[in-house]
Scaffold this motif. Structure first.
Motif, PDB file in Angstrom:
ATOM      1  N   ALA A   1      -4.192   5.835   8.072  1.00  0.00           N
ATOM      2  CA  ALA A   1      -4.739   6.173   6.925  1.00  0.00           C
ATOM      3  C   ALA A   1      -5.393   7.432   7.303  1.00  0.00           C
ATOM      4  CB  ALA A   1      -5.205   5.316   5.810  1.00  0.00           C
ATOM      5  N   VAL A   2      -6.584   7.053   8.427  1.00  0.00           N
ATOM      6  CA  VAL A   2      -7.702   8.136   8.726  1.00  0.00           C
ATOM      7  C   VAL A   2      -6.729   9.363   9.153  1.00  0.00           C
ATOM      8  CG1 VAL A   2      -9.154   8.578  10.349  1.00  0.00           C
ATOM      9  CG2 VAL A   2      -9.220   6.402   9.101  1.00  0.00           C
ATOM     10  N   LEU A   3      -5.895   8.991   9.946  1.00  0.00           N
ATOM     11  CA  LEU A   3      -5.097  10.412  10.661  1.00  0.00           C
ATOM     12  C   LEU A   3      -4.263  11.113   9.592  1.00  0.00           C
ATOM     13  CD1 LEU A   3      -3.677   8.463  14.015  1.00  0.00           C
ATOM     14  CD2 LEU A   3      -5.715  10.178  13.711  1.00  0.00           C
ATOM     15  N   LYS A   4      -3.826  10.398   8.566  1.00  0.00           N
ATOM     16  CA  LYS A   4      -3.053  11.051   7.702  1.00  0.00           C
ATOM     17  C   LYS A   4      -4.071  11.841   6.748  1.00  0.00           C
ATOM     18  CE  LYS A   4       1.228  10.575   7.044  1.00  0.00           C
ATOM     19  NZ  LYS A   4       2.190  11.688   7.673  1.00  0.00           N
ATOM     20  N   PHE A   5      -5.175  11.190   6.444  1.00  0.00           N
ATOM     21  CA  PHE A   5      -6.433  11.922   5.819  1.00  0.00           C
ATOM     22  C   PHE A   5      -6.533  13.233   6.697  1.00  0.00           C
ATOM     23  CE2 PHE A   5     -10.920  12.541   6.009  1.00  0.00           C
ATOM     24  CZ  PHE A   5     -11.045  13.134   4.719  1.00  0.00           C
ATOM     25  N   LEU A   6      -6.970  13.239   7.772  1.00  0.00           N
ATOM     26  CA  LEU A   6      -7.223  14.493   8.750  1.00  0.00           C
ATOM     27  C   LEU A   6      -6.001  15.534   8.407  1.00  0.00           C
ATOM     28  CD1 LEU A   6      -8.820  12.829  11.681  1.00  0.00           C
ATOM     29  CD2 LEU A   6     -10.051  13.837   9.475  1.00  0.00           C
TER      30      LEU A   6
ATOM     31  N   PHE B   1      -0.301  16.437  15.346  1.00  0.00           N
ATOM     32  CA  PHE B   1      -1.577  16.215  15.843  1.00  0.00           C
ATOM     33  C   PHE B   1      -2.321  17.609  16.100  1.00  0.00           C
ATOM     34  CE2 PHE B   1       0.519  12.292  17.809  1.00  0.00           C
ATOM     35  CZ  PHE B   1      -0.543  11.399  17.523  1.00  0.00           C
ATOM     36  N   LYS B   2      -1.688  18.741  15.932  1.00  0.00           N
ATOM     37  CA  LYS B   2      -2.201  20.014  16.148  1.00  0.00           C
ATOM     38  C   LYS B   2      -3.243  20.175  14.763  1.00  0.00           C
ATOM     39  CE  LYS B   2      -1.436  24.810  16.193  1.00  0.00           C
ATOM     40  NZ  LYS B   2      -2.245  25.394  15.244  1.00  0.00           N
ATOM     41  N   LYS B   3      -2.813  19.680  13.482  1.00  0.00           N
ATOM     42  CA  LYS B   3      -3.606  19.874  12.062  1.00  0.00           C
ATOM     43  C   LYS B   3      -4.684  18.626  12.678  1.00  0.00           C
ATOM     44  CE  LYS B   3      -1.115  21.256   8.129  1.00  0.00           C
ATOM     45  NZ  LYS B   3      -0.225  20.724   7.101  1.00  0.00           N
ATOM     46  N   ILE B   4      -4.260  17.656  12.901  1.00  0.00           N
ATOM     47  CA  ILE B   4      -5.364  16.387  12.972  1.00  0.00           C
ATOM     48  C   ILE B   4      -6.508  16.874  13.707  1.00  0.00           C
ATOM     49  CG2 ILE B   4      -5.937  14.041  13.903  1.00  0.00           C
ATOM     50  CD1 ILE B   4      -2.692  13.538  12.645  1.00  0.00           C
ATOM     51  N   LYS B   5      -6.046  17.399  14.979  1.00  0.00           N
ATOM     52  CA  LYS B   5      -7.431  17.832  15.907  1.00  0.00           C
ATOM     53  C   LYS B   5      -7.974  19.006  15.310  1.00  0.00           C
ATOM     54  CE  LYS B   5      -4.649  18.650  19.468  1.00  0.00           C
ATOM     55  NZ  LYS B   5      -3.971  18.633  20.898  1.00  0.00           N
TER      56      LYS B   5
ATOM     57  N   PRO C   1       0.664  -1.268  -0.118  1.00  0.00           N
ATOM     58  CA  PRO C   1      -0.024   0.063   0.007  1.00  0.00           C
ATOM     59  C   PRO C   1       0.978   1.339  -0.004  1.00  0.00           C
ATOM     60  CG  PRO C   1       0.142  -0.746   2.330  1.00  0.00           C
ATOM     61  CD  PRO C   1       0.829  -1.807   1.217  1.00  0.00           C
ATOM     62  N   ILE C   2       0.186   2.461  -0.817  1.00  0.00           N
ATOM     63  CA  ILE C   2       0.813   3.499  -0.638  1.00  0.00           C
ATOM     64  C   ILE C   2       0.027   4.584   0.073  1.00  0.00           C
ATOM     65  CG2 ILE C   2       1.698   5.379  -2.063  1.00  0.00           C
ATOM     66  CD1 ILE C   2       2.430   3.416  -4.191  1.00  0.00           C
ATOM     67  N   CYS C   3       0.388   5.235   1.129  1.00  0.00           N
ATOM     68  CA  CYS C   3      -0.198   6.202   2.006  1.00  0.00           C
ATOM     69  C   CYS C   3      -1.185   7.257   1.033  1.00  0.00           C
ATOM     70  CB  CYS C   3       0.476   6.947   2.958  1.00  0.00           C
ATOM     71  SG  CYS C   3      -0.365   7.758   4.096  1.00  0.00           S
ATOM     72  N   ASP C   4      -0.495   7.737   0.098  1.00  0.00           N
ATOM     73  CA  ASP C   4      -1.196   8.886  -0.683  1.00  0.00           C
ATOM     74  C   ASP C   4      -2.524   8.156  -1.439  1.00  0.00           C
ATOM     75  OD1 ASP C   4       0.560  10.908   0.045  1.00  0.00           O
ATOM     76  OD2 ASP C   4       1.625  10.647  -1.636  1.00  0.00           O
ATOM     77  N   GLU C   5      -2.326   6.926  -1.858  1.00  0.00           N
ATOM     78  CA  GLU C   5      -3.363   6.626  -2.643  1.00  0.00           C
ATOM     79  C   GLU C   5      -4.525   6.089  -1.435  1.00  0.00           C
ATOM     80  OE1 GLU C   5      -2.007   2.872  -4.408  1.00  0.00           O
ATOM     81  OE2 GLU C   5      -0.822   4.109  -5.833  1.00  0.00           O
ATOM     82  N   TRP C   6      -4.364   5.770  -0.370  1.00  0.00           N
ATOM     83  CA  TRP C   6      -5.302   5.567   0.646  1.00  0.00           C
ATOM     84  C   TRP C   6      -6.146   7.110   1.070  1.00  0.00           C
ATOM     85  CZ3 TRP C   6      -5.271   1.178   4.593  1.00  0.00           C
ATOM     86  CH2 TRP C   6      -4.910   0.085   3.962  1.00  0.00           C
TER      87      TRP C   6
END
Length: 181
Positions: A74-79, A113-117, A44-49
């Motif tokens: 993947a959800v955290l990287k999406f956020l 985590f700042k961006k994710i939150k 898997p490749i993160c950008d694709e997910w």
């Protein structure tokens, strides 16, 4: 419209174990549930997910995301990349880098985590106390980074089908609480 997206991990299937059960329960309750097949198979490749999540979530909807194992990352990287959600549940997520180089695209940078939150209103984290794949401490670190609830499941293993988790009422209960806020 409320939509729940349930993201599987590496080497699994969208409707395997508790994810299929949860999708069915949500549908029976009249809540739109999607269990996408994540791309890349065993490489898997993160950008694709992340791109897949961007393509299936719509800003005008009230999106809720649940990620298991690599799906949690993947959800955290999406956020982190600007995706948005009303609520997020992380199950058996990894904090640090894995030993496998196959997953480097998911773990090449630490989580912001700042961006994710800023990208979601509510978070909850579940982790088995005896997870053989990802230490429970990783779940605790993610919960701390998100300033979220951390729920340890005694003898939960990896909270996967292999560990006997064909239903996961605790996740459903927490999701419904998040959806009520």
């Amino acid at each position: 419209m409320k939509k729940v997206f349930i993201v599987h991990g590496l080497g699994s299937a969208p409707d395997h174990a508790w994810r299929g059960w949860l999708g069915k329960k949500l549908t029976e309750m009249g809540i739109h549930a999607e269990l996408p097949q994540m791309p890349g198979g065993d490489d898997p490749i993160c950008d694709e997910w992340v791109d897949l999540l961007k393509n299936i979530t719509k800003k005008e909807d009230e999106n809720y995301l649940i990620g298991h194992s690599l799906g949690a990352r993947a959800v955290l990287k999406f956020l982190e990349s600007g995706g948005e959600a009303k609520g997020v549940i992380i199950v058996s997520g990894r904090f640090g880098s894995p030993k496998s180089d196959i997953l480097h695209s998911f773990y090449d940078n630490p989580l912001n985590f700042k961006k994710i939150k800023e990208s979601a209103n509510f978070f909850a984290v579940f982790h088995g106390d005896n997870d053989p794949n990802i230490p429970c401490e990783d779940g605790r670190k993610i919960a701390e980074g998100l300033d979220s609830k951390f729920m340890v499941i005694e003898n939960g293993g990896h909270l996967s089908g292999k560990a006997g988790w064909n239903e996961f009422p605790e996740v459903l209960e927490e999701l419904l609480k998040i959806m009520d806020n």
